[in-house]
Design a protein around this motif. Sequence first.
Motif, PDB file in Angstrom:
ATOM      1  N   TYR A  63      -5.109  -8.860  14.575  1.00 46.28           N
ATOM      2  CA  TYR A  63      -5.032  -7.705  15.467  1.00 46.28           C
ATOM      3  C   TYR A  63      -3.607  -7.166  15.523  1.00 46.28           C
ATOM      4  O   TYR A  63      -3.385  -5.958  15.527  1.00 46.28           O
ATOM      5  CB  TYR A  63      -5.523  -8.100  16.867  1.00 46.28           C
ATOM      6  CG  TYR A  63      -6.402  -7.062  17.512  1.00 46.28           C
ATOM      7  CD1 TYR A  63      -7.706  -6.869  17.088  1.00 46.28           C
ATOM      8  CD2 TYR A  63      -5.937  -6.259  18.549  1.00 46.28           C
ATOM      9  CE1 TYR A  63      -8.527  -5.912  17.680  1.00 46.28           C
ATOM     10  CE2 TYR A  63      -6.733  -5.290  19.145  1.00 46.28           C
ATOM     11  CZ  TYR A  63      -8.036  -5.125  18.710  1.00 46.28           C
ATOM     12  OH  TYR A  63      -8.842  -4.158  19.279  1.00 46.28           O
ATOM     13  N   ALA A  64      -2.632  -8.077  15.542  1.00 47.70           N
ATOM     14  CA  ALA A  64      -1.224  -7.660  15.538  1.00 47.70           C
ATOM     15  C   ALA A  64      -0.883  -6.938  14.233  1.00 47.70           C
ATOM     16  O   ALA A  64      -0.152  -5.937  14.234  1.00 47.70           O
ATOM     17  CB  ALA A  64      -0.314  -8.860  15.736  1.00 47.70           C
ATOM     18  N   VAL A  65      -1.417  -7.428  13.112  1.00 50.88           N
ATOM     19  CA  VAL A  65      -1.187  -6.768  11.816  1.00 50.88           C
ATOM     20  C   VAL A  65      -1.770  -5.353  11.852  1.00 50.88           C
ATOM     21  O   VAL A  65      -1.163  -4.396  11.344  1.00 50.88           O
ATOM     22  CB  VAL A  65      -1.797  -7.585  10.656  1.00 50.88           C
ATOM     23  CG1 VAL A  65      -1.698  -6.823   9.346  1.00 50.88           C
ATOM     24  CG2 VAL A  65      -1.106  -8.945  10.536  1.00 50.88           C
ATOM     25  N   GLU A 119       0.972   1.602  13.700  1.00 47.70           N
ATOM     26  CA  GLU A 119       2.331   2.070  14.027  1.00 47.70           C
ATOM     27  C   GLU A 119       3.073   2.572  12.785  1.00 47.70           C
ATOM     28  O   GLU A 119       4.179   3.093  12.893  1.00 47.70           O
ATOM     29  CB  GLU A 119       3.132   0.939  14.681  1.00 47.70           C
ATOM     30  CG  GLU A 119       2.686   0.626  16.096  1.00 47.70           C
ATOM     31  CD  GLU A 119       3.525  -0.459  16.764  1.00 47.70           C
ATOM     32  OE1 GLU A 119       4.218  -1.202  16.043  1.00 47.70           O
ATOM     33  OE2 GLU A 119       3.476  -0.542  18.003  1.00 47.70           O
ATOM     34  N   GLY A 120       2.479   2.365  11.608  1.00 53.06           N
ATOM     35  CA  GLY A 120       3.105   2.829  10.381  1.00 53.06           C
ATOM     36  C   GLY A 120       4.110   1.863   9.786  1.00 53.06           C
ATOM     37  O   GLY A 120       4.816   2.211   8.832  1.00 53.06           O
ATOM     38  N   ALA A 121       4.171   0.650  10.318  1.00 54.79           N
ATOM     39  CA  ALA A 121       5.121  -0.347   9.796  1.00 54.79           C
ATOM     40  C   ALA A 121       4.645  -0.924   8.468  1.00 54.79           C
ATOM     41  O   ALA A 121       5.460  -1.269   7.611  1.00 54.79           O
ATOM     42  CB  ALA A 121       5.336  -1.465  10.813  1.00 54.79           C
ATOM     43  N   GLU A 161      -0.658  -1.747   0.692  1.00 55.47           N
ATOM     44  CA  GLU A 161       0.656  -1.970   0.076  1.00 55.47           C
ATOM     45  C   GLU A 161       0.743  -3.402  -0.446  1.00 55.47           C
ATOM     46  O   GLU A 161       0.058  -4.304   0.057  1.00 55.47           O
ATOM     47  CB  GLU A 161       1.780  -1.691   1.075  1.00 55.47           C
ATOM     48  CG  GLU A 161       1.941  -2.724   2.173  1.00 55.47           C
ATOM     49  CD  GLU A 161       2.984  -2.312   3.201  1.00 55.47           C
ATOM     50  OE1 GLU A 161       3.263  -1.106   3.332  1.00 55.47           O
ATOM     51  OE2 GLU A 161       3.515  -3.208   3.892  1.00 55.47           O
ATOM     52  N   PRO A 162       1.574  -3.652  -1.456  1.00 56.85           N
ATOM     53  CA  PRO A 162       1.694  -5.002  -2.018  1.00 56.85           C
ATOM     54  C   PRO A 162       2.171  -6.021  -0.983  1.00 56.85           C
ATOM     55  O   PRO A 162       3.072  -5.744  -0.198  1.00 56.85           O
ATOM     56  CB  PRO A 162       2.738  -4.831  -3.128  1.00 56.85           C
ATOM     57  CG  PRO A 162       2.727  -3.374  -3.462  1.00 56.85           C
ATOM     58  CD  PRO A 162       2.406  -2.669  -2.175  1.00 56.85           C
ATOM     59  N   ALA A 163       1.522  -7.164  -0.980  1.00 54.87           N
ATOM     60  CA  ALA A 163       1.920  -8.287  -0.115  1.00 54.87           C
ATOM     61  C   ALA A 163       1.291  -9.546  -0.689  1.00 54.87           C
ATOM     62  O   ALA A 163       0.115  -9.543  -1.058  1.00 54.87           O
ATOM     63  CB  ALA A 163       1.447  -8.072   1.323  1.00 54.87           C
ATOM     64  N   GLY A 164       2.074 -10.608  -0.786  1.00 56.31           N
ATOM     65  CA  GLY A 164       1.551 -11.849  -1.351  1.00 56.31           C
ATOM     66  C   GLY A 164       1.699 -11.887  -2.857  1.00 56.31           C
ATOM     67  O   GLY A 164       2.624 -11.293  -3.418  1.00 56.31           O
ATOM     68  N   PRO A 165       0.771 -12.551  -3.546  1.00 56.80           N
ATOM     69  CA  PRO A 165       0.874 -12.709  -5.004  1.00 56.80           C
ATOM     70  C   PRO A 165       0.805 -11.353  -5.723  1.00 56.80           C
ATOM     71  O   PRO A 165       0.367 -10.358  -5.133  1.00 56.80           O
ATOM     72  CB  PRO A 165      -0.349 -13.560  -5.372  1.00 56.80           C
ATOM     73  CG  PRO A 165      -0.859 -14.100  -4.090  1.00 56.80           C
ATOM     74  CD  PRO A 165      -0.438 -13.179  -3.009  1.00 56.80           C
ATOM     75  N   LYS A 204       9.193  -8.904   8.395  1.00 59.71           N
ATOM     76  CA  LYS A 204      10.190  -8.214   7.581  1.00 59.71           C
ATOM     77  C   LYS A 204      10.097  -6.700   7.788  1.00 59.71           C
ATOM     78  O   LYS A 204      11.118  -6.000   7.905  1.00 59.71           O
ATOM     79  CB  LYS A 204       9.972  -8.565   6.105  1.00 59.71           C
ATOM     80  CG  LYS A 204      11.090  -8.136   5.192  1.00 59.71           C
ATOM     81  CD  LYS A 204      10.864  -8.661   3.776  1.00 59.71           C
ATOM     82  CE  LYS A 204      11.968  -8.161   2.848  1.00 59.71           C
ATOM     83  NZ  LYS A 204      11.742  -8.571   1.450  1.00 59.71           N
ATOM     84  N   ALA A 205       8.855  -6.187   7.859  1.00 58.74           N
ATOM     85  CA  ALA A 205       8.652  -4.738   8.004  1.00 58.74           C
ATOM     86  C   ALA A 205       9.111  -4.222   9.366  1.00 58.74           C
ATOM     87  O   ALA A 205       9.585  -3.078   9.471  1.00 58.74           O
ATOM     88  CB  ALA A 205       7.183  -4.400   7.786  1.00 58.74           C
ATOM     89  N   THR A 206       8.973  -5.049  10.392  1.00 59.46           N
ATOM     90  CA  THR A 206       9.285  -4.608  11.761  1.00 59.46           C
ATOM     91  C   THR A 206      10.629  -5.116  12.257  1.00 59.46           C
ATOM     92  O   THR A 206      11.107  -4.678  13.301  1.00 59.46           O
ATOM     93  CB  THR A 206       8.201  -5.099  12.747  1.00 59.46           C
ATOM     94  OG1 THR A 206       8.151  -6.534  12.705  1.00 59.46           O
ATOM     95  CG2 THR A 206       6.835  -4.514  12.396  1.00 59.46           C
TER      96      THR A 206
END
Length: 273
Positions: A51-53, A59-61, A66-70, A116-118
């Motif tokens: 839910y936080a993600v 919020e546009g963060a 978008e790439p994340a992880g492997p 990292k994004a926020t």
Amino acid sequence: MSLESLTLIENWPVSTAAAAVVRTDGTVLGSYGPTGHRFPLASVTKPLAAYAVLVAYEEGAVELDEPAGPPGSTVRHLLAHTSGLAFDEHRVTSAPGERRLYSNAGFEVLGDHVAKATDIPFAEYLRQAVLEPLGMTSTTLDGSPAKDGVSTVDDLVRFASEVQAPRLLDPRTVAEAMTVHYPGTKGVLPGYGHQNPNDWGLGFEIRDSKSPHWTGTSSSPGTFGHFGQSGTFLWVDPVAGAACVALTDRAFGPWAIEAWTPFTDAVLGELRD
């Protein structure tokens, strides 16, 4: 109104247990046991983290794709357990989107990605984005976003109310989170074996036609939620128009497989009556 079915937790072979049922409109239909007692959530932490993600997404963060992880994996893959990361290791075992590999490591990567994004530690972001606005003052994340949440039935009732009638997120975002992503994907549901398909939304498991399963035999296919290895669960059944939270202090095992399904069937039966 109180639900007699909730008293079934008295028969569970656990030292401490608490449970509650909440309607879509936030009305608590019944509760039983020490609902203010703080229990380790284990993987029931994941829906809170997800839910936080999703707040970070709105919020546009971050973007879901978008790439994340492997390599080749995205935020969406991580939320839906299809990134290819192993269960508890930061090791790639398949290509993204290929298999439903239930992954604690994936949620840890997600937490790092949002932090990292926020520029906010994930536990703090979760507190600011979800826990504080919902008044979940007894809930903390003390480590991994996959499994180190601690909470109470009272607090999770607030979360279950939010998921059923969203205020923190656009209802369309929540509807997407409860929709199957990467349909037809096979995988193992921990504790319940191979499922084909092993349907999942974004951070929430979707019941569909899985068998065996930790919800009830009468739970609707659209039921979604999560259970935890600390003997905890939260399900939302949109057909019943209600959610149920149960927390215990005994690790998941055969006792839970035997106890949880008749419990849920009793709750749903009472709701129908």
